[in-house]
Design an enzyme around this catalytic site. Structure first.
Site, short mmCIF file in Angstrom:
data_model
loop_
_atom_site.label_atom_id
_atom_site.label_comp_id
_atom_site.label_asym_id
_atom_site.label_seq_id
_atom_site.Cartn_x
_atom_site.Cartn_y
_atom_site.Cartn_z
N LEU A 230 -17.46 16.64 -97.91
CA LEU A 230 -18.88 16.34 -98.01
C LEU A 230 -19.10 14.84 -98.17
O LEU A 230 -18.41 14.18 -98.96
CB LEU A 230 -19.48 17.08 -99.21
CG LEU A 230 -19.31 18.60 -99.20
CD1 LEU A 230 -19.94 19.21 -100.44
CD2 LEU A 230 -19.91 19.21 -97.94
N CYS A 231 -20.06 14.34 -97.42
CA CYS A 231 -20.39 12.92 -97.46
C CYS A 231 -21.45 12.70 -98.53
O CYS A 231 -22.64 12.93 -98.29
CB CYS A 231 -20.89 12.45 -96.10
SG CYS A 231 -21.38 10.71 -96.07
#
Length: 273
Positions: free
Chosen positions: A86-87
């Protein structure tokens, strides 16, 4: 291998989060690797994730706390792509923005806050509230069966944890919770192979109001709910083609073409007369 500083820091943080866990959050490091942490977020009330059991991992770098962990959520949620990095500003996508004062609890509180918002990022998916509620109702089944692959429990899933390992990894990290999940499935007559409610013998299936009925997939939804997001934008949904996504552009093009043809025909009539 964890540095001495990382080992000391994570050991202290495990003690802290065990003694005083944040609301809706539990976490622990793997027995074999202190850099690999496993967490479970319980969906808060008044959200589509209410009572969902969301399992994921934090993979810390050897030089933690001077660099952030990779964050993944393995359980399908309708909010994130399962087992995908996840960014986030608290993840390894943005090492320069990470504050060494942030701890495991800080990271997981931030993840839960982001999950219950509608902000999009790489690794997010777009889904309806009904789809997310449906996914929440299946989380315990998914975690303990590996998405219905429990019969293939001897299969070892390499790399990211995904459906296909028969729930082996979840069972190894959360043995007590796994037992509770199987008890819940038995009490609610959940078919371990499909996650659907099994009908009583001789029942027509009508009028069944058991809790498991929430596991029925919303019409039109996908097996893993949501449209994949890249760079903060939803880029695909089942059944949604390019024309549907760009209908205004297409309509404008049709009108422009019609006007252009009309003018050309009009000019041609004038020249020939």
């Amino acid at each position: 291998m964890a540095s001495r500083a990382a080992n000391k820091r994570l050991t202290r943080e495990y003690k802290t989060i065990s003694e005083n866990p944040p609301p809706y959050i539990i976490a622990h490091p793997s027995e074999s690797n202190i850099l690999e942490w496993h967490y479970i977020l319980t969906g808060p009330p008044d959200t589509p994730y209410h009572n969902g059991q969301y399992w994921g991992t934090l993979i810390f770098p050897p030089n933690y706390p001077f660099a952030p962990p990779a964050i993944r959520m393995h359980t399908p949620s309708g909010r994130f792509q399962p087992s995908t990095r996840l960014c986030l500003s608290i993840s390894d996508f943005h090492p320069k923005s990470f504050n060494p004062a942030w701890e495991v609890s800080t990271i997981l509180i931030g993840l839960l806050s982001f999950m219950t918002s509608e902000e999009m990022t790489t690794g997010s998916v777009g889904a309806s509230e009904a789809e997310r509620k449906w996914a929440a109702g299946r989380t315990r089944w998914w975690n303990s069966t590996g998405g219905g692959s429990f019969k293939d429990g001897k299969t070892v899933q390499k790399g990211n944890v995904k459906a296909g390992d028969g729930g082996a990894k979840f069972r190894a990290e959360w043995p007590e919770m796994d037992k509770e999940n199987w008890k819940w499935m038995k009490e609610n007559r959940i078919d371990p192979a499909t996650g659907n409610v099994m009908q009583e013998p001789g029942s027509s299936g009508q009028g069944n109001c058991s809790p498991g009925m929430a596991l029925r997939r919303p019409s039109g939804s996908q097996a893993v709910v949501g449209a994949v997001v890249e760079g903060g934008r939803a880029v695909g949904e089942e059944g949604k083609g390019w024309i549907r996504r760009n209908k205004l552009l297409v309509a404008g093009g049709v009108i422009f073409t019609y006007v252009l043809i009309a003018r050309l025909l009009g000019d041609g009539t004038g020249i020939g007369s």
